[in-house]
Design a protein around this motif. Structure first.
Motif, PDB file in Angstrom:
ATOM      1  N   GLY A 126       0.817  -1.195   0.000  1.00 16.73           N
ATOM      2  CA  GLY A 126       0.000   0.000   0.000  1.00 16.73           C
ATOM      3  C   GLY A 126       0.858   1.254   0.000  1.00 16.73           C
ATOM      4  N   TYR A 127       1.908   1.251   0.858  1.00 19.76           N
ATOM      5  CA  TYR A 127       2.695   2.462   1.063  1.00 19.76           C
ATOM      6  C   TYR A 127       4.197   2.201   1.015  1.00 19.76           C
ATOM      7  N   GLY A 128       4.621   1.003   0.773  1.00 21.47           N
ATOM      8  CA  GLY A 128       6.026   0.671   0.809  1.00 21.47           C
ATOM      9  C   GLY A 128       6.315  -0.317   1.927  1.00 21.47           C
ATOM     10  N   GLN A 139      -5.836   0.753   0.223  1.00 21.14           N
ATOM     11  CA  GLN A 139      -7.031   0.508  -0.582  1.00 21.14           C
ATOM     12  C   GLN A 139      -7.259   1.720  -1.476  1.00 21.14           C
ATOM     13  N   ASP A 140      -7.826   1.480  -2.649  1.00 22.36           N
ATOM     14  CA  ASP A 140      -7.887   2.490  -3.696  1.00 22.36           C
ATOM     15  C   ASP A 140      -8.472   3.820  -3.227  1.00 22.36           C
ATOM     16  N   LEU A 141      -9.630   3.795  -2.609  1.00 22.14           N
ATOM     17  CA  LEU A 141     -10.260   5.044  -2.195  1.00 22.14           C
ATOM     18  C   LEU A 141      -9.397   5.805  -1.198  1.00 22.14           C
ATOM     19  N   LEU A 142      -8.777   5.080  -0.274  1.00 21.83           N
ATOM     20  CA  LEU A 142      -7.910   5.729   0.708  1.00 21.83           C
ATOM     21  C   LEU A 142      -6.737   6.413   0.025  1.00 21.83           C
ATOM     22  N   LEU A 143      -6.201   5.773  -1.008  1.00 21.69           N
ATOM     23  CA  LEU A 143      -5.060   6.353  -1.728  1.00 21.69           C
ATOM     24  C   LEU A 143      -5.494   7.525  -2.589  1.00 21.69           C
ATOM     25  N   GLN A 144      -6.715   7.479  -3.123  1.00 21.84           N
ATOM     26  CA  GLN A 144      -7.204   8.638  -3.864  1.00 21.84           C
ATOM     27  C   GLN A 144      -7.311   9.845  -2.934  1.00 21.84           C
ATOM     28  N   ALA A 145      -7.718   9.591  -1.703  1.00 19.02           N
ATOM     29  CA  ALA A 145      -7.822  10.678  -0.727  1.00 19.02           C
ATOM     30  C   ALA A 145      -6.450  11.203  -0.335  1.00 19.02           C
ATOM     31  N   LEU A 146      -5.534  10.310   0.009  1.00 20.16           N
ATOM     32  CA  LEU A 146      -4.222  10.721   0.503  1.00 20.16           C
ATOM     33  C   LEU A 146      -3.350  11.384  -0.555  1.00 20.16           C
ATOM     34  N   ALA A 150      -8.451  12.759  -5.340  1.00 21.92           N
ATOM     35  CA  ALA A 150      -9.854  13.120  -5.111  1.00 21.92           C
ATOM     36  C   ALA A 150     -10.014  14.623  -4.914  1.00 21.92           C
ATOM     37  N   ALA A 151      -9.055  15.259  -4.241  1.00 16.55           N
ATOM     38  CA  ALA A 151      -9.123  16.704  -4.019  1.00 16.55           C
ATOM     39  C   ALA A 151      -9.092  17.475  -5.322  1.00 16.55           C
ATOM     40  N   ARG A 152      -8.486  16.884  -6.349  1.00 14.41           N
ATOM     41  CA  ARG A 152      -8.321  17.567  -7.635  1.00 14.41           C
ATOM     42  C   ARG A 152      -9.319  17.082  -8.682  1.00 14.41           C
ATOM     43  N   THR A 153     -10.302  16.302  -8.282  1.00 11.62           N
ATOM     44  CA  THR A 153     -11.296  15.767  -9.216  1.00 11.62           C
ATOM     45  C   THR A 153     -12.675  16.287  -8.846  1.00 11.62           C
ATOM     46  N   GLY A 154     -13.449  16.687  -9.864  1.00  5.50           N
ATOM     47  CA  GLY A 154     -14.782  17.211  -9.636  1.00  5.50           C
ATOM     48  C   GLY A 154     -14.870  18.688  -9.971  1.00  5.50           C
ATOM     49  N   ARG A 155     -15.992  19.287  -9.644  1.00  2.57           N
ATOM     50  CA  ARG A 155     -16.228  20.702  -9.921  1.00  2.57           C
ATOM     51  C   ARG A 155     -15.738  21.570  -8.770  1.00  2.57           C
ATOM     52  N   ALA A 156     -15.358  22.793  -9.091  1.00  2.72           N
ATOM     53  CA  ALA A 156     -14.890  23.720  -8.065  1.00  2.72           C
ATOM     54  C   ALA A 156     -15.970  24.017  -7.041  1.00  2.72           C
ATOM     55  N   ASP A 157     -17.245  23.988  -7.496  1.00  6.71           N
ATOM     56  CA  ASP A 157     -18.340  24.284  -6.567  1.00  6.71           C
ATOM     57  C   ASP A 157     -18.874  23.034  -5.881  1.00  6.71           C
ATOM     58  N   GLY A 158     -18.167  21.907  -6.023  1.00  9.58           N
ATOM     59  CA  GLY A 158     -18.570  20.664  -5.380  1.00  9.58           C
ATOM     60  C   GLY A 158     -17.463  20.136  -4.486  1.00  9.58           C
ATOM     61  N   PRO A 159     -17.685  18.991  -3.863  1.00 12.76           N
ATOM     62  CA  PRO A 159     -16.689  18.425  -2.947  1.00 12.76           C
ATOM     63  C   PRO A 159     -15.606  17.662  -3.702  1.00 12.76           C
ATOM     64  N   PRO A 160     -14.525  17.304  -3.032  1.00 16.97           N
ATOM     65  CA  PRO A 160     -13.569  16.368  -3.633  1.00 16.97           C
ATOM     66  C   PRO A 160     -14.308  15.120  -4.107  1.00 16.97           C
ATOM     67  N   THR A 161     -13.893  14.586  -5.248  1.00 16.14           N
ATOM     68  CA  THR A 161     -14.647  13.515  -5.893  1.00 16.14           C
ATOM     69  C   THR A 161     -13.740  12.352  -6.261  1.00 16.14           C
ATOM     70  N   PRO A 162     -14.015  11.149  -5.771  1.00 20.75           N
ATOM     71  CA  PRO A 162     -13.210  10.008  -6.191  1.00 20.75           C
ATOM     72  C   PRO A 162     -13.510   9.631  -7.636  1.00 20.75           C
ATOM     73  N   VAL A 166     -11.435   1.900  -9.931  1.00 15.80           N
ATOM     74  CA  VAL A 166     -10.316   1.713  -8.996  1.00 15.80           C
ATOM     75  C   VAL A 166      -9.001   1.961  -9.743  1.00 15.80           C
ATOM     76  N   VAL A 167      -8.783   3.221 -10.108  1.00 18.51           N
ATOM     77  CA  VAL A 167      -7.678   3.571 -10.997  1.00 18.51           C
ATOM     78  C   VAL A 167      -6.307   3.397 -10.347  1.00 18.51           C
ATOM     79  N   VAL A 168      -6.210   3.595  -9.046  1.00 23.68           N
ATOM     80  CA  VAL A 168      -4.905   3.469  -8.390  1.00 23.68           C
ATOM     81  C   VAL A 168      -4.452   2.011  -8.403  1.00 23.68           C
ATOM     82  N   ASP A 169      -5.340   1.114  -8.003  1.00 26.90           N
ATOM     83  CA  ASP A 169      -5.015  -0.311  -8.046  1.00 26.90           C
ATOM     84  C   ASP A 169      -4.622  -0.751  -9.449  1.00 26.90           C
ATOM     85  N   GLN A 170      -5.391  -0.318 -10.432  1.00 26.60           N
ATOM     86  CA  GLN A 170      -5.151  -0.791 -11.789  1.00 26.60           C
ATOM     87  C   GLN A 170      -3.868  -0.206 -12.375  1.00 26.60           C
TER      88      GLN A 170
END
Length: 400
Positions: A126-128, A139-146, A150-162, A166-170
């Protein structure tokens, strides 16, 4: 496909990144032996959308083809003997347990290299294998957050978006397979094996190479996500997805003026390429107002005439009828191991124009246990005894 013919891979992988990385090598012709406990690996029972196909897990179907299955209890004396013999002739060992697990089983890199110095030992974490996060669940979602993904995905007027897959795993699986292939190539020149380590955290960063390189070198924007429908924080207008009268259109990297001509918007047509980032919110607003006035099909001729980079929005139900994907053979439908038809996503590369075929559909647990044990020199009596003791397992009846 025989690009890796003669290469034996022993896979201790579970869940997604590890099994998928091993499947890539199996597609290329390696003899991948997937080791699982007698009750089956976790991913063999992971439903994905609460869905099974002919009694088989979707997660397993997506990562299990072209492998032989050996069901063995690593904690039993008989199971350890099987694994010891198997590893003597292995070219690659793959594992994605938490750091230290394989060492506790007496199967760590330093131990195995003593008897097999040509071994490529590949671990995905997961981390080394060390550091303050090494024991955290990867896990994928946790890594998208960390990782900021996720912080860089989605609309500026919306929340961080996963991301919806499962792109990180793949992506980690691709790096995993690539690193193993590089180590095998080096071994052909030097005769020496080596330790290969990959981790999901850095795979998540690697997915963002362009954007992250811009950021760490001083690029900034008012929002971590694109304003007004712009698809990313670092992109100019109108780079994004916009509603039409009856659907959605993606507009990519074309000059604002050209897009203005295609959409017949004078204010947009008068803009220069230099306005793409500086006035991106104005561009997005003009496109947002204009596109709903016509259907997607009505917009396409003008966009094509002006060579605007664009694409109509497709969802999963559209993909199997997409003419380009049909041409590429991106989906393979075949009979699964239980007799139920299964559709698999094909290997994503061609070699001399050919796509690696499905030699083995994802197999029942332990389907090749007896074959592999026989190859290792165990007699039928020894095999039956080990099965009675619970050291190994194989299916009975038609699936055998």
């Amino acid at each position: 496909m025989d690009l890796l013919a003669g290469i034996r891979v022993v896979s201790f992988n579970h869940f997604l990144a590890g099994p998928l990385g091993a499947q890539i090598l199996a597609d290329l012709g390696a003899d991948v032996i997937a080791l699982e406990p007698p009750e089956g690996a976790f991913h063999r029972n992971w439903a994905v959308a609460n869905h099974f196909v002919g009694g088989q897990s979707v997660n397993f179907l997506s990562t299990g083809r072209n492998k032989r299955s050996l069901a063995v209890d690593l904690k039993s004396p008989g199971g350890r003997e099987v694994v010891a013999r198997l590893l003597q002739g292995a070219d690659v060992v793959m594992e994605n347990f938490r750091p230290g697990t394989m060492e506790k089983l007496g199967l760590g890199y330093e131990t195995l290299r003593e008897t097999n110095p040509r071994l490529i030992y590949a671990a995905a974490y997961g981390y080394g294998s060390s550091g303050p996060y090494k024991d955290r669940p990867g896990q994928d979602l946790l890594l998208q957050a960390l990782s900021g993904l996720a912080a860089r995905t989605g609309r500026a007027d919306g929340p961080p978006t996963p991301v919806g897959a499962v792109v990180v795993d793949q992506h980690a699986a691709m790096i995993y397979a690539m690193a193993i292939l590089a180590a095998l190539f080096a071994r052909e020149r030097t005769g020496k094996g080596r330790l290969v380590e990959v981790n999901l955290f850095q795979a998540a960063l690697d997915l963002q190479t362009e954007a992250l390189t811009a950021w760490v070198n001083g690029a900034r924007a008012a929002s971590p996500r694109g304003p007004g429908g712009i698809a990313s924080w670092f992109s100019g207008g109108p780079y994004g997805i916009y509603a039409t009268k009856d659907g959605h259109l993606a507009l990519s990297m074309s000059p604002p003026g050209v897009i203005g001509q295609a959409l017949e918007v004078p204010e947009l047509a008068a803009m220069s390429e230099g306005d793409a980032f500086a006035r991106r919110e104005d561009i997005a607003r003009l496109v947002t107002e204009r596109l709903p006035q016509r259907s997607t099909a009505e917009w396409l001729p003008g966009l094509e005439k002006h060579k605007v980079w664009h694409a109509p929005m497709q969802d999963y139900e559209d993909l199997q009828s997409d003419p380009q994907l049909q041409h590429l053979g991106a989906f393979i439908t075949t009979d699964g191991a239980t007799g139920h038809p299964v559709t698999l996503i094909s290997h994503p590369a061609r070699y001399d124009g050919e796509v690696p075929r499905v030699r083995l559909v994802p197999q029942p647990l332990g389907a090749q246990s007896r074959d592999i044990l026989a190859e290792l020199g165990f007699s039928p009596e020894e095999m039956e005894g080990m099965k009675r003791d619970g050291a190994v397992n194989w299916p009975e009846g038609p699936q055998a």
